[in-house]
Design an enzyme around this catalytic site. Structure first.
Site, mmCIF file in Angstrom:
data_model
loop_
_atom_site.group_PDB
_atom_site.id
_atom_site.type_symbol
_atom_site.label_atom_id
_atom_site.label_comp_id
_atom_site.label_asym_id
_atom_site.label_seq_id
_atom_site.Cartn_x
_atom_site.Cartn_y
_atom_site.Cartn_z
ATOM 1 N N ASP A 40 0.798 -1.286 0.184
ATOM 2 C CA ASP A 40 0.114 -0.053 0.129
ATOM 3 C C ASP A 40 0.826 1.286 0.044
ATOM 4 O O ASP A 40 0.627 2.181 -0.882
ATOM 5 C CB ASP A 40 -0.982 -0.021 1.123
ATOM 6 C CG ASP A 40 -0.554 -0.016 2.458
ATOM 7 O OD1 ASP A 40 0.620 -0.294 2.752
ATOM 8 O OD2 ASP A 40 -1.325 0.159 3.646
ATOM 9 N N GLY A 124 -2.995 -6.090 18.585
ATOM 10 C CA GLY A 124 -1.813 -6.662 18.375
ATOM 11 C C GLY A 124 -1.788 -7.964 17.477
ATOM 12 O O GLY A 124 -0.858 -8.720 17.563
ATOM 13 N N ASP A 174 -5.715 -0.532 5.948
ATOM 14 C CA ASP A 174 -6.479 -0.836 7.261
ATOM 15 C C ASP A 174 -7.459 -0.088 7.277
ATOM 16 O O ASP A 174 -8.827 -0.287 7.428
ATOM 17 C CB ASP A 174 -5.338 -0.793 8.283
ATOM 18 C CG ASP A 174 -4.217 -1.535 8.229
ATOM 19 O OD1 ASP A 174 -4.137 -2.417 7.134
ATOM 20 O OD2 ASP A 174 -3.258 -1.431 9.047
HETATM 21 C C1 GLA Z 1 0.016 -2.539 8.404
HETATM 22 C C2 GLA Z 1 -0.399 -1.181 7.789
HETATM 23 C C3 GLA Z 1 -0.856 -1.205 6.596
HETATM 24 C C4 GLA Z 1 0.106 -2.229 5.659
HETATM 25 C C5 GLA Z 1 0.213 -3.509 6.388
HETATM 26 C C6 GLA Z 1 1.281 -4.369 5.564
HETATM 27 O O1 GLA Z 1 -0.952 -3.190 8.945
HETATM 28 O O2 GLA Z 1 -1.077 -0.606 8.847
HETATM 29 O O3 GLA Z 1 -0.670 0.093 5.968
HETATM 30 O O4 GLA Z 1 1.202 -1.539 5.034
HETATM 31 O O5 GLA Z 1 0.756 -3.059 7.476
HETATM 32 O O6 GLA Z 1 0.492 -4.747 4.379
#
Ligand code: GLA
Length: 388
Positions: A40, A124, A174
């Protein structure tokens, strides 16, 4: 939508015990990601979906500048004011305060408020409980103060809160998945143009099984930021020769061989993983559309190997869980999920084999790691919503 009624009741009771009023209640879910990890923030694609585990916040207005928070999960209160906002050592309030700080910085007219928070996204676990808190908060404050923020802006406010108050330079996946999730669909999101498409998640006799290592290694956030910087360094070296290149989205393997490998083998490995993962996601998404779970699952294992050996964000516990299902005919695909260094693996498993698999892995995980494993079957649900 799978609203956890118990959770909703609990956050309402927590709120009324602490603040004694009728609140606005918002639910915002955690997420899974089928494939496309650490792509991302490199302007690539991701394939996440919102799940049935969520964060619930209950909020009401105040007539002063005080911010009064209560977390059911930690059974802790926290108080501050709009005038003295800053990150706290306490941890959990930061995801809320970071959002408030963003709203103030963007000149939205907010006042003090009371907020109770609870949820069933394991913290977590790589299921993005922090993004769920940010998105629940920004959605709730938008409603409460009638700020008129458009839905498409909400994830970006959450992301910026994570950067500034949690110190993790995360991408947009996310928060986007939490806000825009759609029942029984994954979101194919182009993190460059921000165009997205809902793809039905048809698993015919299979389910998504999440296996939580129950570890969260402390290097998680610092290593995350290091990976991001390493990718940016790789891009800068390519850009010296190809000024049109702005991110790893624009980079191919030939460029990496020529301009990055001679300079730094580690940065080369990091970039190589991302460039290959971009391709895996696009073909993996086609596999899903065609219903070819086997082909998709094979790519998930490849993603895991890249994350473990080249991007180096896995850990012993995650590798153990993926290796334990690699040759199991009932598991079409498995890999670590999210930022790494702990949390969950995502597995696509034949429905009737799930119970037996969990029993077997609980035992072998305990024997090898001396710890308990948790298992959840993820249902794909809608994104952030107002409950009352
Ligand atoms: C975490 C970050 C996301 C993404 C993932 C790995 O969840 O918050 O933005 O980069 O790691 O794909």
């Amino acid at each position: 939508m799978a609203i956890n009624q118990l959770m909703k009741e609990k956050v309402l009771q927590d709120f009324q015990r602490n603040f004694d009023e009728e609140p606005t209640i918002v639910r915002s879910p955690g997420r899974v990601n089928i494939i496309g990890e650490h792509t991302d923030y490199n302007n690539g694609f991701v394939l996440p979906a919102a799940i049935d585990k969520a964060v619930y916040v209950a909020v009401s207005r105040r007539n002063d500048d005080a911010i009064k928070l209560y977390s059911g999960e930690f059974d802790e209160s926290f108080e501050t004011s709009l005038k003295t906002l800053k990150p706290t050592d306490k941890g959990w309030p930061n995801y809320i305060l970071g959002v408030v700080d963003q709203l103030i910085k963007r000149s939205y007219p907010i006042r003090g408020f009371n907020l109770a928070i609870d949820g069933d996204v394991p913290i977590g676990s790589g299921l993005s409980s922090s993004a769920a808190v940010e998105c629940a908060t920004v959605f709730a404050l938008n409603e409460l103060f009638k700020l008129g923020i458009e839905k498409k802006e909400l994830p970006f406010i959450g992301q910026k809160a994570e950067h500034t108050f949690a110190g993790v330079m995360c991408g947009i996946m996310d928060q986007f998945a939490s806000v825009f999730g759609k029942k029984d669909h994954v979101i194919k999101l182009d993190c460059q143009s921000l165009d997205y498409e809902y793809v039905p998640l048809v698993l015919e006799g299979y389910k998504i099984l999440l296996l939580n290592t129950n570890v969260k290694h402390s290097l998680g956030s610092s290593e995350y930021n290091t990976r991001r910087a390493q990718c940016e360094q790789g891009v800068a070296w390519v850009k010296e020769h190809h000024p049109e290149v702005n991110s790893l989205r624009d980079v191919n393997m030939e460029m990496l061989h020529k301009y990055v490998q001679p300079k730094d083998e580690v940065i080369y490995k990091r970039c190589k993983y991302v460039v290959e993962e971009k391709e895996r996601l696009l073909t993996g998404c086609e596999d899903l559309k065609r219903g070819d779970l086997k082909a998709l699952g094979k790519k998930m294992f490849e993603t895991h190997d890249g994350l473990s050996k080249e991007y180096e964000v896995s850990c012993e516990e995650l590798d153990f869980l993926v290796d334990a299902v690699r040759d199991n005919p009932d598991v079409v695909g498995a890999r670590m999920m999210g930022g790494g260094f702990g949390g969950c693996t995502i597995n696509i498993v034949k429905e009737e084999a799930i119970d037996g698999l969990i029993d077997q892995l609980e035992e072998s995980y305990r024997a090898k790691m001396g710890m308990d494993l948790s298992a959840y079957i993820a249902q794909i649900e809608n994104g952030t919503s107002l409950l009352s």
